[in-house]
Design an enzyme around this catalytic site. Structure first.
Site, short mmCIF file in Angstrom:
data_model
loop_
_atom_site.label_atom_id
_atom_site.label_comp_id
_atom_site.label_asym_id
_atom_site.label_seq_id
_atom_site.Cartn_x
_atom_site.Cartn_y
_atom_site.Cartn_z
CG HIS A 6 -22.02 13.86 -0.16
ND1 HIS A 6 -22.78 14.87 0.75
CD2 HIS A 6 -22.76 13.17 -0.43
CE1 HIS A 6 -23.86 14.06 1.09
NE2 HIS A 6 -24.19 13.18 0.49
CG ASP A 52 -25.31 9.22 -0.99
OD1 ASP A 52 -24.78 10.30 -0.86
OD2 ASP A 52 -25.57 8.51 -0.13
C1 NCD Z 1 -22.27 10.87 3.02
C2 NCD Z 1 -21.20 11.71 3.16
O1 NCD Z 1 -20.18 11.33 3.35
O2 NCD Z 1 -21.37 12.93 2.81
N1 NCD Z 1 -22.36 9.47 3.51
C3 NCD Z 1 -23.22 8.52 3.23
O3 NCD Z 1 -23.01 7.31 3.69
N2 NCD Z 1 -24.01 8.42 2.54
C4 NCD Z 1 -23.64 11.58 3.90
C5 NCD Z 1 -24.86 11.12 3.63
O4 NCD Z 1 -25.38 11.19 2.55
O5 NCD Z 1 -25.73 10.40 4.58
#
Ligand code: NCD
Length: 386
Positions: free
Chosen positions: A20, A248
């Site tokens: 992200h 992630d």
């Molecule tokens: C992610 C985010 O902050 O964008 N957060 C997370 O806990 N993994 C969103 C997601 O991938 O669920």
């Protein structure tokens, strides 16, 4: 240009297919400059950006802005996924160059709303017709806002994760290619495989457990949640069954994480520490070097249908040069704008140099920006052999 690689491990650079990168109104957490520098400093030369940005990447206009931002500021190669929401323009996103779709939120998460079954079936059928890959965040949520890590981990339980994967298979188009994001236990990993899906595992589910944090410590709050040390260990022992590793990378600021547990966002930074933490386990012989390369460089390229890093014609000339020495992770040395890490003090092997498309783009802490490659989707109807 010649490089002295004596004493170094020269490895294909990694692809992190779940990051992200934030940006826009979320630039206080991260943007393409800091996020991509963090990637390079961790031996990652391609990142796949998730579409739960503000606004989410639901149409061609938002997609174009996102790609323009990455093209102008990213230090590493990238793909951008299209969002799957009620109003997402799936065909438009695919024609615009989406690499894949999702992560699709089956349960709500930070900046993501859960899909209804009706919308899921409609959008998934369209993605299948187009030949796109759909990547899913499969979870079940119960109860009210959690007050601590243990309760959070119960409300988004491993059993719920398995059920969500099973339900997903039942509601997909026949033969649909699905990739499961961040399977948090060995049981969920096996459930994904039984459903004919590929599955990724994150370094935090592999190496961290709730026992490492005080119960109300939001720095351990992530979706899917961290599990018990027993389940974490079991996942680590299932290493050979894991298709691929993705971080992630979900940075939030220290201020956001300083809120009460109930209000603090879920998500941990991780793109820079992903390969380095695994490399430390290579040095101790707990993981084989070949398996780390397979799960961080080879398998993600196959799942995404982008060229692998290597020496053959058509390969990406992307490499990372690692010393044979582990050092403790130190938040102040990392490059994410969020300024913290859940791995503080854990051993890691960071690359000394990183090469992208034949050019040294990272050298002992210094970055050189070259035009980043943008990877588009090419069609993924078959589950690749990995
Ligand atoms: C992610 C985010 O902050 O964008 N957060 C997370 O806990 N993994 C969103 C997601 O991938 O669920």
């Amino acid at each position: 240009q010649t490089l002295d690689c004596r004493g170094l491990l020269v490895l294909p650079a990694a692809i992190d297919m779940h990051v992200h990168m934030r940006g826009g109104t979320q630039s206080v957490k991260e943007d393409w400059t800091t996020g991509s520098q963090s990637a390079l400093a961790g031996g990652v030369t391609v990142v796949v950006d998730q579409p739960n940005t503000v606004p989410p990447i639901t149409n061609r206009e938002h997609f174009k802005v996102r790609v323009a931002d990455a093209t102008a500021h990213s230090y590493c190669g990238f793909g951008v996924n299209g969002a799957v929401t009620r109003d997402a323009r799936i065909a438009d996103l695919w024609q615009g160059g989406a690499l894949a779709f999702g992560e699709v939120f089956i349960a709500p998460s930070s900046y993501g709303e859960a899909l209804t079954l009706e919308v899921q079936q409609r959008t998934f059928a369209e993605i299948h017709r187009l030949g796109g890959l759909v990547t899913v965040h499969a979870e079940e949520v119960s109860g009210t806002a959690p007050v601590g890590l243990r309760q959070h981990s119960l409300q988004r339980s491993p059993a719920g994760e398995e059920r969500a994967v099973q339900a997903l298979r039942a509601s997909c188009a026949p033969g649909q290619r699905v990739h499961c994001c961040h399977m948090s236990t060995a049981g969920s990993l096996d459930a994904a495989h039984r459903a004919g899906m590929t599955a990724e595992v994150t370094p935090h589910h592999l190496l961290l457990s709730i026992e490492r944090f005080a119960d109300t410590d939001t720095h351990g709050r992530v979706n899917p949640p961290l599990r018990s040390e027993r389940l974490q260990r079991e996942l680590f022992l299932a290493w050979d069954r894991i298709d691929l590793i993705a971080s992630d990378h979900a940075p939030h600021t220290l201020n956001e994480k300083a809120q009460a547990f109930t209000n603090a966002p879920s998500g941990l930074p991780g793109v820079e520490t992903m390969v380095p933490l695994l490399m430390a386990h290579v040095l101790t012989s707990e993981l084989s070097l070949a398996s780390v390369v397979q799960k961080t460089a080879v398998a993600p390229a196959k799942v995404l249908g982008i060229p692998p890093a290597g020496f053959s014609p058509g390969d990406r000339a992307d490499f990372a040069l690692y010393p044979r020495e582990a050092v403790p992770v130190e938040a102040a040395d990392l490059h994410s704008r969020c300024t913290w890490t859940p791995y503080q003090g854990m051993l890691a092997v960071f690359p000394e140099r990183v090469i992208m498309r034949g050019t040294v783009v990272y050298d002992h802490g210094d970055f050189t920006r070259i035009d980043p490659c943008w990877y588009r989707g090419r069609g993924y109807m078959e589950r690749p052999q990995i």
